[in-house]
Design a protein around this motif. Structure first.
Motif, PDB file in Angstrom:
ATOM      1  N   ARG A  68      17.425  25.729 -32.778  1.00 49.98           N
ATOM      2  CA  ARG A  68      16.767  24.826 -31.844  1.00 49.98           C
ATOM      3  C   ARG A  68      16.870  25.356 -30.420  1.00 49.98           C
ATOM      4  O   ARG A  68      17.926  25.829 -30.012  1.00 49.98           O
ATOM      5  N   LEU A  69      15.772  25.228 -29.696  1.00 51.68           N
ATOM      6  CA  LEU A  69      15.741  25.544 -28.279  1.00 51.68           C
ATOM      7  C   LEU A  69      15.185  24.333 -27.546  1.00 51.68           C
ATOM      8  O   LEU A  69      14.135  23.804 -27.933  1.00 51.68           O
ATOM      9  N   LEU A  70      15.891  23.884 -26.541  1.00 49.09           N
ATOM     10  CA  LEU A  70      15.500  22.679 -25.798  1.00 49.09           C
ATOM     11  C   LEU A  70      15.412  23.008 -24.320  1.00 49.09           C
ATOM     12  O   LEU A  70      16.246  23.752 -23.786  1.00 49.09           O
ATOM     13  N   ALA A  71      14.401  22.456 -23.654  1.00 44.25           N
ATOM     14  CA  ALA A  71      14.251  22.648 -22.211  1.00 44.25           C
ATOM     15  C   ALA A  71      13.584  21.423 -21.613  1.00 44.25           C
ATOM     16  O   ALA A  71      12.769  20.747 -22.265  1.00 44.25           O
ATOM     17  N   GLY A  72      13.923  21.118 -20.382  1.00 44.41           N
ATOM     18  CA  GLY A  72      13.308  19.971 -19.721  1.00 44.41           C
ATOM     19  C   GLY A  72      13.906  19.722 -18.356  1.00 44.41           C
ATOM     20  O   GLY A  72      14.772  20.472 -17.881  1.00 44.41           O
ATOM     21  N   GLY A  73      13.439  18.655 -17.741  1.00 46.48           N
ATOM     22  CA  GLY A  73      13.947  18.317 -16.426  1.00 46.48           C
ATOM     23  C   GLY A  73      13.537  16.932 -16.003  1.00 46.48           C
ATOM     24  O   GLY A  73      12.786  16.226 -16.695  1.00 46.48           O
ATOM     25  N   SER A  74      14.049  16.525 -14.851  1.00 48.00           N
ATOM     26  CA  SER A  74      13.669  15.233 -14.273  1.00 48.00           C
ATOM     27  C   SER A  74      13.683  15.368 -12.760  1.00 48.00           C
ATOM     28  O   SER A  74      14.364  16.245 -12.193  1.00 48.00           O
ATOM     29  N   TYR A  75      12.938  14.469 -12.123  1.00 48.60           N
ATOM     30  CA  TYR A  75      12.891  14.474 -10.655  1.00 48.60           C
ATOM     31  C   TYR A  75      12.756  13.037 -10.165  1.00 48.60           C
ATOM     32  O   TYR A  75      11.977  12.242 -10.716  1.00 48.60           O
ATOM     33  N   ALA A  76      13.534  12.712  -9.136  1.00 46.19           N
ATOM     34  CA  ALA A  76      13.530  11.360  -8.593  1.00 46.19           C
ATOM     35  C   ALA A  76      12.625  11.267  -7.380  1.00 46.19           C
ATOM     36  O   ALA A  76      12.734  12.067  -6.442  1.00 46.19           O
ATOM     37  N   PHE A  77      11.723  10.280  -7.423  1.00 40.04           N
ATOM     38  CA  PHE A  77      10.857   9.941  -6.289  1.00 40.04           C
ATOM     39  C   PHE A  77      11.301   8.566  -5.803  1.00 40.04           C
ATOM     40  O   PHE A  77      10.816   7.545  -6.287  1.00 40.04           O
ATOM     41  N   GLY A  78      12.254   8.535  -4.897  1.00 34.72           N
ATOM     42  CA  GLY A  78      12.790   7.242  -4.471  1.00 34.72           C
ATOM     43  C   GLY A  78      13.458   6.541  -5.626  1.00 34.72           C
ATOM     44  O   GLY A  78      14.340   7.112  -6.288  1.00 34.72           O
ATOM     45  N   PRO A  79      13.042   5.316  -5.966  1.00 35.56           N
ATOM     46  CA  PRO A  79      13.693   4.576  -7.056  1.00 35.56           C
ATOM     47  C   PRO A  79      13.194   4.968  -8.441  1.00 35.56           C
ATOM     48  O   PRO A  79      13.671   4.436  -9.440  1.00 35.56           O
ATOM     49  N   VAL A  80      12.220   5.882  -8.530  1.00 35.18           N
ATOM     50  CA  VAL A  80      11.652   6.285  -9.821  1.00 35.18           C
ATOM     51  C   VAL A  80      12.102   7.702 -10.167  1.00 35.18           C
ATOM     52  O   VAL A  80      12.003   8.617  -9.341  1.00 35.18           O
ATOM     53  N   ARG A  81      12.586   7.887 -11.381  1.00 34.69           N
ATOM     54  CA  ARG A  81      12.911   9.227 -11.882  1.00 34.69           C
ATOM     55  C   ARG A  81      12.020   9.531 -13.075  1.00 34.69           C
ATOM     56  O   ARG A  81      12.011   8.787 -14.066  1.00 34.69           O
ATOM     57  N   ALA A  82      11.258  10.619 -12.992  1.00 43.23           N
ATOM     58  CA  ALA A  82      10.356  11.045 -14.061  1.00 43.23           C
ATOM     59  C   ALA A  82      11.022  12.113 -14.918  1.00 43.23           C
ATOM     60  O   ALA A  82      11.762  12.962 -14.402  1.00 43.23           O
ATOM     61  N   PHE A  83      10.746  12.089 -16.234  1.00 43.71           N
ATOM     62  CA  PHE A  83      11.365  13.001 -17.189  1.00 43.71           C
ATOM     63  C   PHE A  83      10.296  13.704 -18.020  1.00 43.71           C
ATOM     64  O   PHE A  83       9.253  13.118 -18.341  1.00 43.71           O
ATOM     65  N   ALA A  84      10.581  14.935 -18.417  1.00 42.24           N
ATOM     66  CA  ALA A  84       9.743  15.671 -19.356  1.00 42.24           C
ATOM     67  C   ALA A  84      10.630  16.643 -20.114  1.00 42.24           C
ATOM     68  O   ALA A  84      11.563  17.226 -19.542  1.00 42.24           O
ATOM     69  N   GLY A  85      10.339  16.828 -21.418  1.00 44.23           N
ATOM     70  CA  GLY A  85      11.172  17.736 -22.195  1.00 44.23           C
ATOM     71  C   GLY A  85      10.477  18.261 -23.425  1.00 44.23           C
ATOM     72  O   GLY A  85       9.435  17.737 -23.860  1.00 44.23           O
ATOM     73  N   TYR A  86      11.067  19.294 -23.989  1.00 40.38           N
ATOM     74  CA  TYR A  86      10.508  19.965 -25.170  1.00 40.38           C
ATOM     75  C   TYR A  86      11.644  20.514 -26.021  1.00 40.38           C
ATOM     76  O   TYR A  86      12.628  21.050 -25.489  1.00 40.38           O
ATOM     77  N   ARG A  87      11.505  20.367 -27.352  1.00 38.51           N
ATOM     78  CA  ARG A  87      12.452  20.967 -28.290  1.00 38.51           C
ATOM     79  C   ARG A  87      11.694  21.714 -29.376  1.00 38.51           C
ATOM     80  O   ARG A  87      10.819  21.169 -30.046  1.00 38.51           O
ATOM     81  N   TRP A  88      12.062  23.003 -29.566  1.00 41.75           N
ATOM     82  CA  TRP A  88      11.503  23.851 -30.623  1.00 41.75           C
ATOM     83  C   TRP A  88      12.498  23.924 -31.765  1.00 41.75           C
ATOM     84  O   TRP A  88      13.706  24.045 -31.543  1.00 41.75           O
ATOM     85  N   LEU A  89      12.010  23.842 -33.003  1.00 43.60           N
ATOM     86  CA  LEU A  89      12.870  23.913 -34.182  1.00 43.60           C
ATOM     87  C   LEU A  89      12.263  24.832 -35.229  1.00 43.60           C
ATOM     88  O   LEU A  89      11.077  24.713 -35.562  1.00 43.60           O
ATOM     89  N   LYS A  90      13.075  25.738 -35.736  1.00 39.72           N
ATOM     90  CA  LYS A  90      12.750  26.526 -36.910  1.00 39.72           C
ATOM     91  C   LYS A  90      13.971  26.511 -37.804  1.00 39.72           C
ATOM     92  O   LYS A  90      15.055  26.938 -37.392  1.00 39.72           O
ATOM     93  N   GLY A  91      13.827  25.995 -39.038  1.00 44.10           N
ATOM     94  CA  GLY A  91      15.010  25.842 -39.866  1.00 44.10           C
ATOM     95  C   GLY A  91      14.736  25.850 -41.350  1.00 44.10           C
ATOM     96  O   GLY A  91      13.602  25.651 -41.805  1.00 44.10           O
ATOM     97  N   SER A  92      15.829  26.065 -42.105  1.00 39.69           N
ATOM     98  CA  SER A  92      15.743  26.056 -43.559  1.00 39.69           C
ATOM     99  C   SER A  92      16.976  25.444 -44.208  1.00 39.69           C
ATOM    100  O   SER A  92      17.094  25.434 -45.422  1.00 39.69           O
ATOM    101  N   VAL A  93      17.915  24.926 -43.410  1.00 40.92           N
ATOM    102  CA  VAL A  93      19.149  24.376 -43.970  1.00 40.92           C
ATOM    103  C   VAL A  93      18.867  23.147 -44.823  1.00 40.92           C
ATOM    104  O   VAL A  93      19.349  23.021 -45.955  1.00 40.92           O
ATOM    105  N   ALA A  94      18.089  22.212 -44.307  1.00 36.06           N
ATOM    106  CA  ALA A  94      17.824  20.969 -45.028  1.00 36.06           C
ATOM    107  C   ALA A  94      16.795  21.148 -46.138  1.00 36.06           C
ATOM    108  O   ALA A  94      16.894  20.533 -47.199  1.00 36.06           O
ATOM    109  N   THR A  95      15.791  22.004 -45.905  1.00 34.98           N
ATOM    110  CA  THR A  95      14.668  22.116 -46.844  1.00 34.98           C
ATOM    111  C   THR A  95      14.790  23.281 -47.812  1.00 34.98           C
ATOM    112  O   THR A  95      14.152  23.282 -48.864  1.00 34.98           O
ATOM    113  N   GLY A  96      15.581  24.296 -47.457  1.00 39.30           N
ATOM    114  CA  GLY A  96      15.673  25.482 -48.287  1.00 39.30           C
ATOM    115  C   GLY A  96      14.547  26.467 -48.055  1.00 39.30           C
ATOM    116  O   GLY A  96      14.584  27.598 -48.533  1.00 39.30           O
TER     117      GLY A  96
END
Length: 341
Positions: free
Chosen positions: A218-246
């Protein structure tokens, strides 16, 4: 008398150099869900629910000053269900570690959160609320690892962290088979003033000799920024796996959201989480809005309303995968009270 004086003085020195803190959270409410799995297909459920905005927990955290800026630290933390008082089969299921901290950073050994967890919790508009936050779309984001060595160091808001586990789930550490149940990862995140951003990587392998070469990355990246009383968020997670599914499984998880501090006591939040399952049209999405009112510094009331949209057999419910009838949408409402001690 002399011995008593010496013992009293020693106790005073020990008291000045070390501390142990008892802490915790008690969180409970009432939840309504549609299309919950039932013996006869599906149905609505109206129930008491523990751990909605935060997992109910108690813990002990300690620190001893060893001199020269070096300290010994430990943490023992246990989750529980407030509605019936039950716990997991582990006494300290949330954390159990000991280590050293100082100018070099912090080095700990035991069961502890992964760098992926430490980064993701900063980037979730819902703050990892069990009902209905980011990690419901991928529970590994809230991962903990057994048998782990972890290092972290923070300077001026910038934190670097790394972890290596000899047996993530406790079933590893097989002689001559270092790959079995192995977990490692690292993160870099920055939080200072209005700006927060982070990136994290996590990889673990199968829990047996037969599945030792299966891995989830898994690779995760994101951030947030506050505009006065409001904080905005954005993010992304990439997954490549075979543990659960085989077999090879891939997905992308995206999210957007915001928090608004309407008054010193009232905060509002909203978020959308979208999972893109590769080579499939089973792409679920969750929408959630939340309000939280502080009665005091320790006690608050909250109300969360959410909607999970499923299609082509996807089965992501507001309480995680499998908590809704396959292919059906789900509406949820939870209201409750949380107290921190």
């Amino acid at each position: 008398m002399a011995v008593s004086a010496v013992l009293a003085a020693s106790a005073g020195v020990a008291s000045a150099q070390s501390s142990v803190t008892l802490y915790g959270i008690a969180d409970i409410g009432v939840e309504y869900l549609t299309n919950a799995p039932a013996a006869s297909g599906d149905g609505s459920v109206f129930r008491m629910s523990s751990g909605n905005m935060s997992t109910s927990r108690w813990g002990l955290r300690g620190k001893e000053d060893l001199g020269g800026g070096l300290s010994a630290i430990f943490e023992l933390e246990s989750g529980f269900s407030l509605d019936n008082g039950s716990t997991s089969s582990r006494l300290f299921d949330r954390s159990s570690f000991v280590g050293l901290s100082g100018g070099f950073g912090k080095l700990t050994l035991g069961r502890q959160t992964t760098p992926l967890y430490d980064t993701a919790i900063l980037l979730d508009p819902m703050g990892f609320a069990p009902h209905y936050g980011l990690y419901r779309s991928d529970d590994i984001l809230a991962g903990r690892a057994d048998n782990a060595i972890k290092y972290s160091h923070s300077v001026s808001g910038l934190t670097v962290s790394g972890l290596y586990s000899f047996g993530r789930t406790g079933t590893g550490e097989v002689a001559g088979q270092s790959k079995v149940d192995r977990n490692f990862g690292g993160s870099l995140h920055y939080a200072n003033g209005p700006v927060t951003f982070g990136v994290a990587y996590d990889e673990f392998q199968g829990t047996s000799i037969a599945t030792r070469d299966n891995k989830d990355r898994r690779l995760l990246a994101g951030g947030s920024y506050a505009f006065g009383p409001v904080r905005a968020f954005a993010g992304y997670r990439w997954l490549k796996g075979s543990v659960a599914t085989g077999s090879d499984f891939r997905s992308n998880l995206y999210w957007l959201g915001a928090r608004y501090q309407a008054t010193p006591a009232l905060s509002l939040a909203g978020a959308a989480y979208y999972t893109d399952t590769r080579n499939s049209k089973a792409d679920p999405m969750i929408f959630v809005v939340s309000s939280d009112y502080m009665l005091s510094k320790r006690t608050d009331l909250y109300l969360n309303v959410a909607y999970a949209r499923n299609k082509d057999g996807s089965q992501l419910g507001l309480n995680g995968y499998g908590s809704v009838v396959a292919g059906e949408n789900q509406t949820g409402v939870v209201a409750g009270i949380r107290h921190r001690f």
